[in-house]
Design a protein around this motif. Structure first.
Motif, PDB file in Angstrom:
ATOM      1  N   ASN A  46       1.104  -1.334  -0.236  1.00 19.82           N
ATOM      2  CA  ASN A  46      -0.053   0.177   0.138  1.00 19.82           C
ATOM      3  C   ASN A  46       0.959   1.373   0.039  1.00 19.82           C
ATOM      4  O   ASN A  46       1.551   1.139   0.577  1.00 19.82           O
ATOM      5  CB  ASN A  46      -0.878   0.322   1.170  1.00 19.82           C
ATOM      6  N   PHE A  47       0.383   2.085  -0.623  1.00 22.66           N
ATOM      7  CA  PHE A  47       0.914   3.283  -1.248  1.00 22.66           C
ATOM      8  C   PHE A  47       0.787   4.130  -0.275  1.00 22.66           C
ATOM      9  O   PHE A  47      -0.891   4.842  -0.059  1.00 22.66           O
ATOM     10  CB  PHE A  47       1.677   3.837  -2.246  1.00 22.66           C
ATOM     11  N   TYR A  48       1.194   5.652   0.608  1.00 21.26           N
ATOM     12  CA  TYR A  48       0.777   7.136   1.290  1.00 21.26           C
ATOM     13  C   TYR A  48       1.359   7.717   0.809  1.00 21.26           C
ATOM     14  O   TYR A  48       3.313   8.037   0.584  1.00 21.26           O
ATOM     15  CB  TYR A  48       1.594   6.722   2.512  1.00 21.26           C
ATOM     16  N   VAL A  49       1.125   9.353   0.925  1.00 20.99           N
ATOM     17  CA  VAL A  49       1.526  10.324   0.960  1.00 20.99           C
ATOM     18  C   VAL A  49       1.427  11.671   2.296  1.00 20.99           C
ATOM     19  O   VAL A  49       0.056  11.198   3.074  1.00 20.99           O
ATOM     20  CB  VAL A  49       1.245  11.136  -0.528  1.00 20.99           C
ATOM     21  N   ASN A  50       2.076  11.658   2.618  1.00 18.26           N
ATOM     22  CA  ASN A  50       2.443  12.434   3.455  1.00 18.26           C
ATOM     23  C   ASN A  50       1.474  11.477   4.817  1.00 18.26           C
ATOM     24  O   ASN A  50       0.451  11.931   5.725  1.00 18.26           O
ATOM     25  CB  ASN A  50       1.411  13.285   3.498  1.00 18.26           C
ATOM     26  N   GLY A  51       1.396  10.242   4.800  1.00 21.99           N
ATOM     27  CA  GLY A  51       0.784   9.230   6.065  1.00 21.99           C
ATOM     28  C   GLY A  51      -0.359   9.106   5.583  1.00 21.99           C
ATOM     29  O   GLY A  51      -1.184   8.293   6.136  1.00 21.99           O
ATOM     30  N   SER A  52      -0.931   9.396   4.782  1.00 16.57           N
ATOM     31  CA  SER A  52      -3.045   9.023   3.978  1.00 16.57           C
ATOM     32  C   SER A  52      -2.147   8.083   2.727  1.00 16.57           C
ATOM     33  O   SER A  52      -2.288   8.704   2.195  1.00 16.57           O
ATOM     34  CB  SER A  52      -3.375  10.568   3.147  1.00 16.57           C
ATOM     35  N   ARG A  53      -3.290   6.937   2.914  1.00 16.16           N
ATOM     36  CA  ARG A  53      -3.412   6.200   2.095  1.00 16.16           C
ATOM     37  C   ARG A  53      -3.827   6.747   0.508  1.00 16.16           C
ATOM     38  O   ARG A  53      -4.498   7.134   0.718  1.00 16.16           O
ATOM     39  CB  ARG A  53      -3.494   4.524   2.277  1.00 16.16           C
ATOM     40  N   LEU A  54      -2.844   6.520  -0.626  1.00  6.95           N
ATOM     41  CA  LEU A  54      -3.619   6.351  -1.896  1.00  6.95           C
ATOM     42  C   LEU A  54      -4.367   5.915  -2.640  1.00  6.95           C
ATOM     43  O   LEU A  54      -4.842   5.943  -3.064  1.00  6.95           O
ATOM     44  CB  LEU A  54      -1.943   6.892  -2.887  1.00  6.95           C
ATOM     45  N   ASN A  55      -4.275   4.789  -2.262  1.00  5.93           N
ATOM     46  CA  ASN A  55      -4.232   3.558  -3.442  1.00  5.93           C
ATOM     47  C   ASN A  55      -5.355   2.865  -2.613  1.00  5.93           C
ATOM     48  O   ASN A  55      -5.413   1.898  -1.721  1.00  5.93           O
ATOM     49  CB  ASN A  55      -4.112   2.150  -3.727  1.00  5.93           C
ATOM     50  N   THR A  56      -6.586   3.592  -2.104  1.00  2.00           N
ATOM     51  CA  THR A  56      -7.880   3.149  -0.721  1.00  2.00           C
ATOM     52  C   THR A  56      -8.288   1.860  -1.978  1.00  2.00           C
ATOM     53  O   THR A  56      -9.235   1.215  -1.351  1.00  2.00           O
ATOM     54  CB  THR A  56      -8.658   4.252  -0.704  1.00  2.00           C
ATOM     55  N   LEU A  57      -8.741   2.301  -2.910  1.00  6.30           N
ATOM     56  CA  LEU A  57      -9.389   1.325  -3.874  1.00  6.30           C
ATOM     57  C   LEU A  57      -8.786  -0.758  -3.629  1.00  6.30           C
ATOM     58  O   LEU A  57      -9.912  -1.244  -3.096  1.00  6.30           O
ATOM     59  CB  LEU A  57      -9.647   1.181  -4.959  1.00  6.30           C
ATOM     60  N   ALA A  58      -7.764  -0.861  -3.751  1.00  5.30           N
ATOM     61  CA  ALA A  58      -7.556  -2.365  -3.413  1.00  5.30           C
ATOM     62  C   ALA A  58      -5.468  -1.945  -3.018  1.00  5.30           C
ATOM     63  O   ALA A  58      -4.983  -0.786  -3.590  1.00  5.30           O
ATOM     64  CB  ALA A  58      -7.771  -2.548  -4.578  1.00  5.30           C
ATOM     65  N   SER A  59      -5.353  -2.881  -2.928  1.00  6.55           N
ATOM     66  CA  SER A  59      -3.663  -3.637  -2.369  1.00  6.55           C
ATOM     67  C   SER A  59      -3.292  -3.156  -3.972  1.00  6.55           C
ATOM     68  O   SER A  59      -3.644  -3.571  -4.899  1.00  6.55           O
ATOM     69  CB  SER A  59      -3.314  -4.228  -1.898  1.00  6.55           C
ATOM     70  N   SER A  60      -1.587  -3.320  -4.447  1.00  2.75           N
ATOM     71  CA  SER A  60      -0.956  -3.267  -5.131  1.00  2.75           C
ATOM     72  C   SER A  60      -0.093  -4.731  -5.605  1.00  2.75           C
ATOM     73  O   SER A  60       0.609  -5.379  -4.391  1.00  2.75           O
ATOM     74  CB  SER A  60      -0.199  -1.930  -5.734  1.00  2.75           C
ATOM     75  N   TYR A  61      -0.329  -5.252  -5.768  1.00  5.19           N
ATOM     76  CA  TYR A  61       0.081  -7.136  -5.756  1.00  5.19           C
ATOM     77  C   TYR A  61       1.787  -7.144  -7.014  1.00  5.19           C
ATOM     78  O   TYR A  61       1.586  -6.290  -7.708  1.00  5.19           O
ATOM     79  CB  TYR A  61      -0.867  -8.029  -6.313  1.00  5.19           C
ATOM     80  N   PRO A  62       2.141  -7.903  -6.626  1.00  7.37           N
ATOM     81  CA  PRO A  62       3.476  -8.405  -7.096  1.00  7.37           C
ATOM     82  C   PRO A  62       3.448  -7.590  -8.948  1.00  7.37           C
ATOM     83  O   PRO A  62       2.167  -8.834  -9.372  1.00  7.37           O
ATOM     84  CB  PRO A  62       4.224  -9.165  -6.894  1.00  7.37           C
TER      85      PRO A  62
END
Length: 222
Positions: A46-62
């Protein structure tokens, strides 16, 4: 008495005008751009900007990507975490400019092997299929990459990104060789659709030991 009443009416009218002005104030809109997170690692992230998650719909798989996500302009702090973990893998400060869109590549979860590219999607034609190659394997060394029989990317090194090249759509054999040799590291087939722009990248864990099977990821940019 009439004077006092007149003053009261004028005062109330003034308050009404001020209230209307406040009601007309538009909410402040912060300028944004777009960023795409490409996960070349072996972890779900999961990815964040300034502590807030950006990919809120789904996690990023390999070997997947988030697609382009809106993010604030200027210098911001970006973090990545493994799915279900509160621990930050890295904290990367990035200055993002207006008029540009970006891709951020996570290869092995470390800060030193994480990097970005500026994507020239606005200049790509919509009438043809294009593909670029991004080297995202820190332990792989230089490689030669062949897409079918007509497109190749020679002597590509870690963190390098090619330009988008035109390619005919259809089923393509993707081969990766150790640079300057016939030593095959990965050999697989991919289907390219018409009028799409693709990024082909190596798996972060791919090394010169190779696998002779699947060693790449492929995402659609547009």
């Amino acid at each position: 008495m009439k004077v006092n009443r007149l003053i009261f009416i004028v005062f109330m009218a003034f308050l009404g005008v001020q209230s209307c002005k406040k009601g007309d104030d538009a909410p402040i809109t912060k300028p944004t751009t777009l960023i795409n997170f490409i996960n070349a690692s072996t972890d779900t992230l999961n990815f964040y900007v300034n502590g807030s998650r950006l990919n809120t719909l789904a996690s990023s798989y390999p070997q997947g990507s988030t697609g382009y996500i809106s993010t604030p302009l200027g210098e911001q702090n970006y973090q990545a975490k493994k799915m279900g973990s509160p621990v930050e893998l890295f904290d990367l400060r990035l200055p993002l400019d207006s008029g540009s869109i970006y891709s951020l590549y996570i290869t092995d979860g470390t800060l030193e092997n994480t990097f970005t590219t500026t994507d020239s999607l606005y200049t790509l034609p919509d009438t043809v299929t294009t593909i670029r190659f991004v080297h995202t394997s820190p332990n792989l060394g230089g490689v030669d990459v062949f897409v079918g029989d007509t497109v190749n990317f020679k002597a590509r090194t870690f963190k390098s990104a090619s330009v988008f090249l035109e390619v005919n759509p259809g089923v393509k054999r993707i081969r990766i060789y150790k640079a300057g040799t016939t030593e095959l590291l990965s050999d697989e087939q991919r289907t390219l659709q018409s009028r799409r722009a693709y990024t082909l990248f190596t798996k972060g864990a791919l090394s010169t030991a190779g696998s002779a099977s699947s060693g790449t990821g492929l995402i659609i940019n547009k």
